[in-house]
Design an enzyme around this catalytic site. Structure first.
Site, PDB file in Angstrom:
ATOM      1  N   SER A 136       0.865  -1.182   0.000  1.00 16.18           N
ATOM      2  CA  SER A 136       0.000   0.000   0.000  1.00 16.18           C
ATOM      3  C   SER A 136       0.889   1.215   0.000  1.00 16.18           C
ATOM      4  CB  SER A 136      -0.886   0.022   1.250  1.00 16.18           C
ATOM      5  OG  SER A 136      -1.531   1.276   1.408  1.00 16.18           O
ATOM      6  N   TYR A 149      -2.847  -0.560  10.360  1.00 19.30           N
ATOM      7  CA  TYR A 149      -2.678  -0.736   8.914  1.00 19.30           C
ATOM      8  C   TYR A 149      -1.327  -0.181   8.476  1.00 19.30           C
ATOM      9  CZ  TYR A 149      -3.904  -0.618   3.939  1.00 19.30           C
ATOM     10  OH  TYR A 149      -3.923  -0.807   2.572  1.00 19.30           O
TER      11      TYR A 149
END
Length: 260
Positions: A136, A149
């Site tokens: 990501s 995250y």
């Protein structure tokens, strides 16, 4: 890395980027595509679209990753491309419950470790193969509301960097680091997601990802502007942190005004 004629495995392949990667691999001539997902029915449904093999797999459990490798190889032979794509999101900061920290760590980090243990030795022995990890942009530039995250994606990026340092002369290693993609994860963010830039379709991301694999690029950025963010972070970390705090406020305001 040749996509045509390859044997590929895609984890998290039942939806989102994983589904798009699976479809794209089949469309571009992969000899076999194994679609794995925690939701076995979703994996089987995607695989049925192109005559692939769908398998239920919890990538946070090493024994299940090993079993996935064994089933894929028994059905189609040596794995050429492993797309370690499965991932989850948990919002919040240090206050997030230990169980959620542990769960996201197993899925977003340890699943890549388990995959590396399971497939790299065979790839090294054959002198060919490629690992593609879906990380990501958060792995490069953090996340304003999701510490679990951001932390796990940063760790995943570091793992793949290490693998590329250790084995990049023998096999391919790539990381896919998109910013906003029109998936269930982005939908959960609501209107606030739009502030982070254009949302790409999963099919667009899959096309860019496989082009990067073909070129054997390590860092694959569907949103090129992310490279600039990372450069500004490295050039002046304090200034970058001030900018991220401003972004945090903007996202919070957008979320408050979101009727969803």
């Amino acid at each position: 890395m040749r996509i045509e004629g390859c044997v590929a495995v895609v984890t998290g392949g039942g939806r989102g980027i994983g589904r798009a990667l699976s479809r794209r691999l089949a469309a571009e001539g992969a000899r076999a595509v194994v679609v794995a997902d925690l939701d076995a029915a979703a994996a089987e449904g995607v695989a049925a679209e192109f005559g692939g093999l769908g398998i239920g797999c919890d990538v946070s459990v090493e024994a299940e990753v090993v079993a996935l490798v064994e089933r894929a190889e028994a059905a189609h032979g040596a794995i050429d491309l492993w797309c370690s794509n499965a991932g989850i999101a948990v919002r919040g900061g240090p206050e997030v419950a230990d169980a959620d920290w542990e769960r996201i760590w197993r899925v977003n980090v340890m699943a890549h470790v388990y995959a590396a243990r399971a497939v790299i030795p065979g790839m090294l022995a054959r002198g060919r193969g490629h690992l593609l990890g879906t990380v990501s942009a958060a792995g490069l530039v953090n996340h304003v509301f999701a510490a679990p995250y951001a932390v796990t994606k940063s760790a995943a990026l570091s793992l793949f960097e290490w693998l590329a340092i250790a084995h990049g002369e023998e096999i391919g290693v790539s990381v896919l680091c998109p910013q906003g993609v029109r998936t269930d994860m982005a939908a959960a963010e609501g209107a606030a997601a739009a502030i982070l830039g254009d949302l790409l379709e999963p099919d667009q991301v899959a096309e860019i990802a496989l082009d990067g694999v073909r070129r054997e690029r390590f860092l694959i950025l569907p949103h090129p502007e992310v490279a600039g963010y990372a450069q500004r972070r490295a050039a002046d970390h304090d200034r970058w942190l001030r900018g991220m705090r401003r972004l945090r406020h903007r996202v919070a305001e957008a979320a408050e005004g979101d009727p969803a």
